[in-house]
Scaffold this motif. Structure first.
Motif, PDB file in Angstrom:
ATOM      1  N   ASN A  37      30.056  31.437  45.408  1.00  0.00           N
ATOM      2  CA  ASN A  37      30.920  30.631  44.607  1.00  0.00           C
ATOM      3  C   ASN A  37      30.354  29.535  43.795  1.00  0.00           C
ATOM      4  O   ASN A  37      30.472  29.151  42.841  1.00  0.00           O
ATOM      5  N   PHE A  38      29.497  28.855  44.606  1.00  0.00           N
ATOM      6  CA  PHE A  38      28.885  27.456  44.244  1.00  0.00           C
ATOM      7  C   PHE A  38      27.493  27.905  43.111  1.00  0.00           C
ATOM      8  O   PHE A  38      27.246  27.002  42.625  1.00  0.00           O
ATOM      9  N   LEU A  39      27.491  29.160  43.131  1.00  0.00           N
ATOM     10  CA  LEU A  39      26.181  29.333  42.135  1.00  0.00           C
ATOM     11  C   LEU A  39      26.512  29.249  40.841  1.00  0.00           C
ATOM     12  O   LEU A  39      26.057  29.237  39.710  1.00  0.00           O
ATOM     13  N   ILE A  40      27.994  29.461  40.572  1.00  0.00           N
ATOM     14  CA  ILE A  40      28.544  29.576  39.147  1.00  0.00           C
ATOM     15  C   ILE A  40      29.253  28.216  38.804  1.00  0.00           C
ATOM     16  O   ILE A  40      30.025  27.726  39.556  1.00  0.00           O
ATOM     17  N   ASP A  41      28.813  27.599  37.436  1.00  0.00           N
ATOM     18  CA  ASP A  41      29.116  26.431  37.345  1.00  0.00           C
ATOM     19  C   ASP A  41      30.592  26.485  36.849  1.00  0.00           C
ATOM     20  O   ASP A  41      31.488  25.561  37.071  1.00  0.00           O
ATOM     21  N   ASP A  42      31.278  27.611  36.273  1.00  0.00           N
ATOM     22  CA  ASP A  42      32.654  27.775  35.621  1.00  0.00           C
ATOM     23  C   ASP A  42      33.359  28.173  36.742  1.00  0.00           C
ATOM     24  O   ASP A  42      32.897  28.562  37.898  1.00  0.00           O
ATOM     25  N   ALA A  43      34.790  28.096  36.502  1.00  0.00           N
ATOM     26  CA  ALA A  43      35.618  28.484  37.596  1.00  0.00           C
ATOM     27  C   ALA A  43      35.228  30.139  37.802  1.00  0.00           C
ATOM     28  O   ALA A  43      35.430  30.828  36.718  1.00  0.00           O
ATOM     29  N   SER A  44      35.267  30.582  39.059  1.00  0.00           N
ATOM     30  CA  SER A  44      34.980  31.828  39.375  1.00  0.00           C
ATOM     31  C   SER A  44      35.722  32.162  40.483  1.00  0.00           C
ATOM     32  O   SER A  44      36.207  31.609  41.241  1.00  0.00           O
ATOM     33  N   TYR A  45      35.749  33.601  40.892  1.00  0.00           N
ATOM     34  CA  TYR A  45      36.434  34.316  41.976  1.00  0.00           C
ATOM     35  C   TYR A  45      35.502  35.323  42.406  1.00  0.00           C
ATOM     36  O   TYR A  45      35.011  36.266  41.642  1.00  0.00           O
ATOM     37  N   VAL A  46      35.057  35.212  43.742  1.00  0.00           N
ATOM     38  CA  VAL A  46      33.899  36.094  44.416  1.00  0.00           C
ATOM     39  C   VAL A  46      35.038  36.734  45.806  1.00  0.00           C
ATOM     40  O   VAL A  46      35.164  35.817  46.354  1.00  0.00           O
ATOM     41  N   TYR A  47      34.792  38.054  45.645  1.00  0.00           N
ATOM     42  CA  TYR A  47      35.766  38.700  47.166  1.00  0.00           C
ATOM     43  C   TYR A  47      35.105  39.944  47.270  1.00  0.00           C
ATOM     44  O   TYR A  47      34.231  40.369  46.667  1.00  0.00           O
ATOM     45  N   PHE A  48      35.715  40.264  48.561  1.00  0.00           N
ATOM     46  CA  PHE A  48      35.024  41.424  49.051  1.00  0.00           C
ATOM     47  C   PHE A  48      36.374  42.504  49.686  1.00  0.00           C
ATOM     48  O   PHE A  48      37.084  41.859  50.261  1.00  0.00           O
ATOM     49  N   GLY A  49      36.517  43.586  49.212  1.00  0.00           N
ATOM     50  CA  GLY A  49      37.414  44.661  49.695  1.00  0.00           C
ATOM     51  C   GLY A  49      36.670  45.531  50.511  1.00  0.00           C
ATOM     52  O   GLY A  49      35.733  46.228  49.883  1.00  0.00           O
ATOM     53  N   GLY A  50      37.084  45.781  51.733  1.00  0.00           N
ATOM     54  CA  GLY A  50      36.596  46.433  52.710  1.00  0.00           C
ATOM     55  C   GLY A  50      36.971  48.078  52.502  1.00  0.00           C
ATOM     56  O   GLY A  50      38.456  48.341  52.365  1.00  0.00           O
ATOM     57  N   ALA A  51      36.425  48.824  53.090  1.00  0.00           N
ATOM     58  CA  ALA A  51      36.836  50.372  53.202  1.00  0.00           C
ATOM     59  C   ALA A  51      38.043  50.469  53.871  1.00  0.00           C
ATOM     60  O   ALA A  51      38.715  51.561  53.927  1.00  0.00           O
ATOM     61  N   ASP A  52      38.007  49.789  55.193  1.00  0.00           N
ATOM     62  CA  ASP A  52      39.436  49.894  56.038  1.00  0.00           C
ATOM     63  C   ASP A  52      40.666  49.010  55.434  1.00  0.00           C
ATOM     64  O   ASP A  52      41.685  48.867  56.306  1.00  0.00           O
ATOM     65  N   GLY A  53      40.550  48.344  54.094  1.00  0.00           N
ATOM     66  CA  GLY A  53      42.009  47.930  53.645  1.00  0.00           C
ATOM     67  C   GLY A  53      41.709  46.238  53.619  1.00  0.00           C
ATOM     68  O   GLY A  53      42.694  45.683  53.335  1.00  0.00           O
ATOM     69  N   SER A  54      40.755  45.846  54.490  1.00  0.00           N
ATOM     70  CA  SER A  54      40.678  44.271  54.477  1.00  0.00           C
ATOM     71  C   SER A  54      40.165  43.740  53.254  1.00  0.00           C
ATOM     72  O   SER A  54      39.511  44.409  52.254  1.00  0.00           O
ATOM     73  N   PHE A  55      40.458  42.399  53.092  1.00  0.00           N
ATOM     74  CA  PHE A  55      40.379  41.851  51.772  1.00  0.00           C
ATOM     75  C   PHE A  55      39.757  40.386  52.119  1.00  0.00           C
ATOM     76  O   PHE A  55      40.580  39.506  53.175  1.00  0.00           O
ATOM     77  N   LEU A  56      38.692  39.794  51.309  1.00  0.00           N
ATOM     78  CA  LEU A  56      38.403  38.173  51.634  1.00  0.00           C
ATOM     79  C   LEU A  56      37.926  37.814  50.424  1.00  0.00           C
ATOM     80  O   LEU A  56      37.049  38.338  49.623  1.00  0.00           O
ATOM     81  N   GLY A  57      38.541  36.578  50.043  1.00  0.00           N
ATOM     82  CA  GLY A  57      38.164  36.242  48.364  1.00  0.00           C
ATOM     83  C   GLY A  57      38.264  34.758  48.280  1.00  0.00           C
ATOM     84  O   GLY A  57      39.116  34.189  48.863  1.00  0.00           O
TER      85      GLY A  57
END
Length: 560
Positions: A87-107
């Motif tokens: 997230n800190f690599l991008i100067d502009d407002a951004s959204y980085v996330y991961f959706g797991g194959a088991d249905g989990s999510f973290l963003g």
């Protein structure tokens, strides 16, 4: 006499028209170079953030061996650390996330400076959304929602394709501007599919960049998809509209622009693409007529294997660059008629005098495009040609220098280095060093005292760099708080590092601000040598950038 006078007028018109065409095309080439650079930086930020979350396989040093796959973190805390870094690599407002194959999510999404959204979902559970001010700060629960990442288009589309994939450009309903996603499938070391990582970036910064370009009185620059849906524009007009009473956002097309020049330019590009094959990255220049006047159009296709297909287009009426030359032509023609009536000799001398200055302008226009030093015009006239000469010099300064710090911009420095390389030979080889400078502690000045004070610091640093260098050396602002220094004739690494230390000590001196404040910034400097470290500017920049980051890490370790 009449035929001779008409011949004079025709030569004057052709000379002015040729100079104007060269200037118009070179100006569009400069503009397209800067637009392409902005697009590459915008899309590269998404790619690099995904590489932080899920690094690509590392090629084996031995031929024939499969690349090594880096383990993907299965612990939420470790995954969270990668998302923060991405997230800190991008100067502009951004959204980085991961959706797991088991249905989990973290963003993690940056909604504004120092305000982040943290979204987490356990497998087959609810999605909890929090607000916080940064890593390891207090979280406030704001929403609990039903969110199944495996049913989202970004997830299903990436799983179907099995590779890195760009989404379609969409309208962010909350921010009211356009955005785009880059998704990437993630696998375990044994090949087991783990889920999909995604980086979502906004495209508003691209429009803001286009609106700041020096495009002339009626020039335009815009970016579209192949089918014509607008992505960014230099004009003050919306890129989408609200459809009916439903409140649904509809993307606008280039054909719907309020500017006839945008419509005409896109139509010319479409006609060219229908009959000619264009390679991605190739700059194409077109001439056309719109409502009886000549226009110049330049475009470049941006394409990658992840599905990106954008057209960057710039157009301008040739009359924007002709300016007052027409008046000068008529005035000179009248003087030519009088001179021909008096004597052929006076007319001949007058013709040479006029064409000499216009030829200077033509050569000056060509120098803007090939990166050679801008020649001294030495045109001391008070008529329209003198005004045009002054406009040439002003345009050259605007195109080649950074407006804030008044040092060279990145494209101009690269063009000048390429010019020196083209003019070198075995008898007169070219050697130089390149310094990549990144300011440390500069972000604190912006955050605590505002961008005006930050601009003062950048201006002061640029002046110090110029005073530190020799006449044959050059300094350019690379972007943000980064500078690049060209050291002509330096071929020894120790000499280059000595100069780098001298520059760092100069930068490290206090800078006076408002209200009695004093700011002290430091610099991390990376060094590369030509031709030892690379034979092209991009390679030298990457080497110097990498060594700069090594020094920055060393500074951080020493400061702990």
């Amino acid at each position: 006499m009449i035929c001779l006078a008409l011949t004079i007028g025709w030569f004057l018109y052709r000379a002015g028209d040729d100079a104007t065409e060269v200037l118009a095309r070179n100006a569009l080439m400069e503009v397209m170079g800067r637009v392409s650079q902005s697009i590459e930086r915008q899309t590269l930020s998404a790619r690099e953030s995904l590489n932080v979350v899920a690094p690509p396989p590392v090629p084996s040093a031995k031929a024939g061996e499969a690349p090594a796959i880096l383990p993907f973190p299965k612990d939420r805390k470790q995954l969270e650390e990668r998302l923060w870094l991405a997230n800190f690599l991008i100067d502009d407002a951004s959204y980085v996330y991961f959706g797991g194959a088991d249905g989990s999510f973290l963003g993690i999404k940056q909604e504004s400076p120092n305000v982040f959204m943290y979204s987490v979902r356990e497998p087959e559970g609810k999605d909890y959304v929090y607000h916080l001010r940064g890593p390891n700060t207090e979280m406030t629960l704001t929403t609990v929602q039903d969110y199944e990442p495996r049913k989202r288009p970004w997830y299903t589309q990436t799983v179907e394709r099995g590779r890195q994939t760009w989404s379609s450009v969409y309208t962010d309903f909350r921010q009211k501007h356009l955005g785009i996603n880059l998704s990437k499938p993630v696998y375990d070391t044994d090949g087991t599919f783990l889920g999909v990582a995604n980086s979502s970036i906004g495209l508003r910064q691209l429009t803001e960049f286009l609106q700041k370009l020096p495009l002339g009185r009626n020039g335009v620059a815009f970016v579209t998809e192949l089918k014509g849906d607008m992505i960014a524009t230099s004009l003050d007009e919306p890129l989408h509209e609200v459809k009916g009473d439903t409140g649904e956002f509809t993307r606008l097309k280039a054909q719907q622009s309020k500017s006839p020049l945008v419509q005409q330019a896109f139509a010319e590009v479409q006609r060219h693409l229908a009959t000619q094959r264009v390679e991605p990255g190739q700059l194409v220049l077109l001439g056309a007529r719109a409502e009886g006047s000549k226009i110049e159009v330049a475009f470049r296709l941006h394409h990658d294997d992840a599905g990106l297909d954008w057209l960057a287009i710039s157009a301008a009426p040739r009359s924007d660059f002709l300016g007052s030359v027409t008046g000068g032509v008529y005035q000179t023609l009248l003087l030519g008629l009088v001179a021909v009536c008096l004597t052929f000799v006076i007319g001949f001398l007058l013709l040479r005098w006029v064409l000499r200055d216009i030829r200077k302008l033509t050569l000056a226009a060509k120098s803007i495009g090939n990166g050679s030093p801008f020649p001294a015009l030495n045109i001391d006239r008070n008529d329209e040609i003198g005004q045009l000469a002054h406009s040439f010099q002003e345009m050259e300064r605007n195109l080649r220098t950074d407006r804030l710090t008044n040092v060279l911009n990145r494209d101009s420095l690269i063009a000048q280095i390429d010019f020196r390389r083209r003019n070198s030979s075995e008898a007169n080889p070219l050697h130089f060093a390149m310094l990549f400078i990144d300011l440390d502690r500069f972000k604190a000045v912006n955050d605590e005292h505002g961008h005006d004070e930050g601009d003062k610091v950048l201006i002061a640093i640029a002046e110090r760099l110029q005073h530190t260098l020799r006449h044959d050396d050059s300094v350019a602002r690379f972007g943000g708080d980064e500078f690049v220094v060209y050291l002509h004739g330096v071929s020894d690494m120790e000499i280059a590092r000595t100069i780098a230390d001298k520059i760092r000590h100069s930068v490290n001196k206090p800078i006076d601000g408002r209200n009695g404040n004093s700011y002290t910034v430091d610099a991390s400097v990376g060094v590369s040598l030509y031709p030892a470290d690379g034979l092209d500017v991009e390679t030298l920049l990457r080497v110097a950038d990498s060594r700069m980051f090594d020094q920055k890490r060393l500074h951080r370790m020493l400061s702990v």
